[in-house]
Design an enzyme around this catalytic site. Structure first.
Site, short mmCIF file in Angstrom:
data_model
loop_
_atom_site.label_atom_id
_atom_site.label_comp_id
_atom_site.label_asym_id
_atom_site.label_seq_id
_atom_site.Cartn_x
_atom_site.Cartn_y
_atom_site.Cartn_z
N GLU A 1 0.75 -1.31 -0.12
CA GLU A 1 -0.02 -0.05 0.05
C GLU A 1 1.03 1.16 0.02
O GLU A 1 0.21 2.28 -0.48
CB GLU A 1 -0.95 -0.01 1.12
CG GLU A 1 -2.08 -1.10 1.03
CD GLU A 1 -1.56 -2.43 1.61
OE1 GLU A 1 -0.54 -2.69 1.99
OE2 GLU A 1 -2.68 -3.08 2.08
N PHE B 1 -11.06 -6.71 14.84
CA PHE B 1 -9.94 -7.44 13.66
C PHE B 1 -9.69 -6.33 12.61
O PHE B 1 -10.55 -5.62 11.89
CB PHE B 1 -10.46 -8.39 13.21
CG PHE B 1 -9.34 -9.18 12.09
CD1 PHE B 1 -8.08 -9.56 12.62
CD2 PHE B 1 -9.91 -9.28 10.90
CE1 PHE B 1 -7.30 -10.13 11.66
CE2 PHE B 1 -8.85 -9.91 10.00
CZ PHE B 1 -7.55 -10.31 10.33
N GLN B 2 -8.54 -6.01 12.51
CA GLN B 2 -8.02 -5.01 11.58
C GLN B 2 -8.72 -3.69 11.80
O GLN B 2 -9.00 -2.81 10.82
CB GLN B 2 -8.15 -5.45 10.07
CG GLN B 2 -7.32 -6.60 9.89
CD GLN B 2 -7.08 -7.18 8.26
OE1 GLN B 2 -8.16 -6.90 7.75
NE2 GLN B 2 -6.07 -7.72 8.07
N LYS C 1 -17.36 -0.98 6.58
CA LYS C 1 -17.62 -2.02 5.91
C LYS C 1 -19.19 -1.93 5.54
O LYS C 1 -19.88 -2.23 4.65
CB LYS C 1 -17.23 -3.25 6.35
CG LYS C 1 -17.63 -4.57 5.56
CD LYS C 1 -16.84 -5.90 6.16
CE LYS C 1 -17.04 -6.85 5.14
NZ LYS C 1 -15.93 -8.12 5.48
N MET D 1 24.41 8.69 1.01
CA MET D 1 24.41 9.98 1.91
C MET D 1 24.46 10.04 3.09
O MET D 1 25.21 10.75 3.84
CB MET D 1 22.68 10.62 1.45
CG MET D 1 22.68 12.01 1.98
SD MET D 1 23.94 13.21 1.28
CE MET D 1 22.81 13.88 -0.10
C1 LIG Z 1 12.46 6.03 4.67
C2 LIG Z 1 13.91 6.49 5.18
N1 LIG Z 1 14.73 5.73 5.92
C3 LIG Z 1 15.95 6.52 6.01
C4 LIG Z 1 16.13 7.61 5.61
C5 LIG Z 1 17.47 8.32 5.81
N2 LIG Z 1 18.40 8.28 4.55
C6 LIG Z 1 18.60 9.24 3.82
S1 LIG Z 1 19.47 9.25 2.44
C7 LIG Z 1 19.85 7.78 3.03
C8 LIG Z 1 20.87 6.90 2.25
C9 LIG Z 1 20.16 6.45 0.93
O1 LIG Z 1 20.90 5.47 0.34
P1 LIG Z 1 20.85 5.03 -1.33
O2 LIG Z 1 19.24 4.76 -1.35
O3 LIG Z 1 21.83 3.86 -1.28
O4 LIG Z 1 21.21 6.25 -1.87
P2 LIG Z 1 22.40 7.02 -1.95
O5 LIG Z 1 22.53 8.18 -1.15
O6 LIG Z 1 23.69 6.24 -2.29
O7 LIG Z 1 22.26 7.59 -3.40
C10 LIG Z 1 19.16 7.30 4.31
C11 LIG Z 1 19.19 6.03 5.12
C12 LIG Z 1 15.02 8.20 4.74
N3 LIG Z 1 15.46 9.28 4.04
N4 LIG Z 1 14.11 7.65 4.30
#
Ligand SMILES: Cc1ncc(C[n+]2csc(CCOP(=O)(O)OP(=O)(O)O)c2C)c(N)n1
Length: 568
Positions: A49, A111-112, A161, A472
């Site tokens: 979802e 439920f749910q 529902k 990042m």
């Molecule tokens: C759902 C979620 N969890 C954690 C983060 C924190 N976060 C921001 S950038 C990043 C790293 C992303 O890594 P990747 O997808 O390999 O992309 P890259 O930065 O290497 O291009 C994280 C963990 C986030 N933005 N969203």
């Protein structure tokens, strides 16, 4: 007819051409009616979802129409929360229909059962609990109206529902009667005259353009306004595409990973005209030191954004397009040659660069993708380094050509958003290629939607910039946490992306060196009967520059990992 059938007719009345959904007990009657009535919209069975909500966002952003989601109660509803929050932060018009337990069971821990209204109250423009089948057409109509008008955003409609099973009548009233909701239009003569005086007086004016300009379908008017006035334009991440980046007046993106010269222009401007933008902290850095010499005119549909982060000397709480159309005939072109020359000097002083040393770098891949697509594509990006490089290196010249998760920064956004954009292209006969840019980390967060794209033969071009790192976060760990790469190395845990893509019935290609890039892209563009995944094995340690370190001001950008110790 049943509430479920009334609901299907209500969706048809809204011209909801595509519904991203997943069935379950609370909405089983709706799915049953779908099989019986054969409504005139396409239902797309997403595999999660959350993917459904991002798909609806991608659909909405690519087409300018409202996106639609249908899920069951409990976990179906809670799985949509991230997408709803994302749409709320980024002003994306979606309507999410959630099943609910029968009314007599509400509050019984049935439920749910989840208190969906409670859970989504702070992340929706509005939410409804429907109590009678006869109310369905009115509430659905209001929900779409609320989602698309004013500052767009998500609306949730919770459908018990027993309401879907009860008998009622389908009565549709085109007119909306809602007390307490109106779209502001504060654009009077006095404000317009003040704006004209401020623009005439300024010597270093700058347009700062945000996503509200695209939402308002004002990109054309804005472009004409800037060119007529000879005022340079910088955009936020969501403003990319509102002004053509190949125009000499375009400064590209500003802010944390924006262009160095754009941030210099902000810091030296004497007038900032903020258009459909909200002065996010990723744009301003330290607010006290942002644009210290500038008066601010703010054109913004959402009153709560005005003077929230940056004080507006003059504000138009109104639709961007309406204000620009009224302002345009009142203002004369500016003579700002010295200002434009100064900006050119900044451009020359600190251009965007990356090493050309035979290693495969993401910036090069993006430049080659840009060369292939010619800018005539819808690009959905994920979150992290890939997102920032895609903002820097793919030049956007058209509105609705750049779709990303800006406010919430939701990893896992790109692939389902691209799926939704692909369906949007199909539903509205728009012949653009849809490209999904991902990091290896974020791709895994909604990779299940690949199977949906291949099932429906949506010819997405899916790019994975595989640096085997949560890049990042790795960058921040290197810059600010003394190289302690805590839980960001994915080298031994990433799947084989080519195999994963093929298992999802997609075409899959891989490049490991710069000389393989063009070949992979060429081959990918020849495949148009299914999605194609391109894995680019890029170097691990590449960093996104320039960068305003968190808590610093826009004139304290660092431009390389060996740059001044300003951030230590
Ligand atoms: C759902 C979620 N969890 C954690 C983060 C924190 N976060 C921001 S950038 C990043 C790293 C992303 O890594 P990747 O997808 O390999 O992309 P890259 O930065 O290497 O291009 C994280 C963990 C986030 N933005 N969203």
């Amino acid at each position: 007819m049943s509430g479920a059938e009334i609901f299907l007719h209500a969706l048809e009345a809204e011209d909801a051409r595509v519904v991203f959904g997943h069935p379950g007990g609370a909405v089983i009657h709706v799915y049953d009616e779908m099989a019986r009535v054969q409504p005139n919209f396409e239902h797309v069975l997403v595999r999660h979802e959350q993917g459904g909500t991002h798909a609806a966002e991608g659909y909405a952003k690519a087409t300018g129409q409202v996106g639609t989601v249908l899920v069951t109660s409990g976990p179906g509803a809670t799985n949509t929360v991230t997408g709803i929050a994302d749409a709320f932060m980024d002003s994306v018009p979606i309507v999410v229909f959630t099943g609910q337990v029968p009314m007599p069971l509400i509050g019984n821990d049935a439920f749910q059962e989840t208190d969906t209204l409670g859970v989504t109250r702070s992340i929706t423009k509005h939410n409804y609990l429907v109590r009678s089948p006869d109310d369905i057409p009115r509430i659905v109509h209001e929900a779409y109206h609320l989602a698309r008008t004013g500052r767009p955003g998500p609306v949730v409609v919770d459908l018990p529902k027993d309401v879907l099973m009860a008998e009622g009548v389908f009565q549709f009233d085109e007119e909306i009667h809602m007390r307490g909701y109106s779209v502001p239009d504060e654009c009077d003569e006095i404000r317009l005259r003040r704006a004209v005086r401020m623009i005439e007086k300024s010597q270093r004016p700058l347009l700062y353009v945000g996503g509200g300009t695209i939402n308002s379908n004002a990109a054309g008017v804005l472009t004409e306004f800037a060119r007529h006035m000879n005022i340079p334009v910088t955009t936020s991440l969501h403003g990319l595409g509102a002004f053509p980046e190949d125009d000499p007046l375009s400064l590209g993106m500003l802010g944390m990973h924006g262009m160095w010269w754009a941030n210099q222009a902000v810091q030296h401007a004497d007038l900032i005209i903020a258009v459909g933008a909200r002065f996010d902290d990723r744009v301003t850095g330290m607010v006290d030191r942002w644009a210290p010499h500038a008066a601010v005119i703010h054109i913004e549909i959402d009153k709560s954004c005005i003077s929230k982060n940056i004080y507006a000397d003059l504000a138009f709480n109104a639709d961007v397009k309406a204000v620009l159309e009224r302002l345009r005939p009142l203002v004369k072109p500016k003579k700002v040659k010295r200002w434009l020359n100064k900006i050119q000097d900044w451009r020359d002083e600190c251009p965007l660069t990356y090493a050309d040393d035979g290693e495969l770098r993401p910036q090069y891949v993006l430049e080659r993708l840009r060369a292939k697509s010619g800018g005539d594509a819808v690009v959905c990006t994920d979150v992290g380094q890939n997102q920032m490089w895609a903002a820097q290196y793919l030049k956007y010249t058209q509105p609705r050509s750049h779709i990303t998760s800006g406010g919430l920064g939701t990893m896992g956004f790109s692939l389902p958003a691209a799926l939704g954009a692909g369906f949007g292209m199909r539903a509205y006969g728009i012949g653009k290629t849809v490209i999904s840019i991902n990091g290896d980390g974020g791709f895994m967060m909604n990779a299940q939607e690949l199977a949906v794209a291949s099932a429906h033969k949506i010819p997405l071009k899916v790019v994975i910039m595989n640096n085997n790192f949560l890049g990042m976060v790795r960058q921040w760990q290197e810059l600010f946490h003394e190289n302690r790469f805590s839980h960001t190395d994915l080298t031994d845990t990433n799947p084989d992306f080519v195999q994963l893509a093929r298992a999802s019935r997609c075409a899959a290609l891989r490049a490991e060196s710069p000389d393989q890039v063009d070949d992979v892209i060429e081959k990918a563009w020849e495949i148009n009967d299914r999605p194609v995944v391109m894995e680019f094995r890029v170097v691990k340690e590449e960093m996104v520059f320039p960068m305003v370190p968190a808590g610093k001001s826009s004139d304290e950008m660092i431009t390389s990992r060996h740059a001044p110790e300003t951030f230590v």
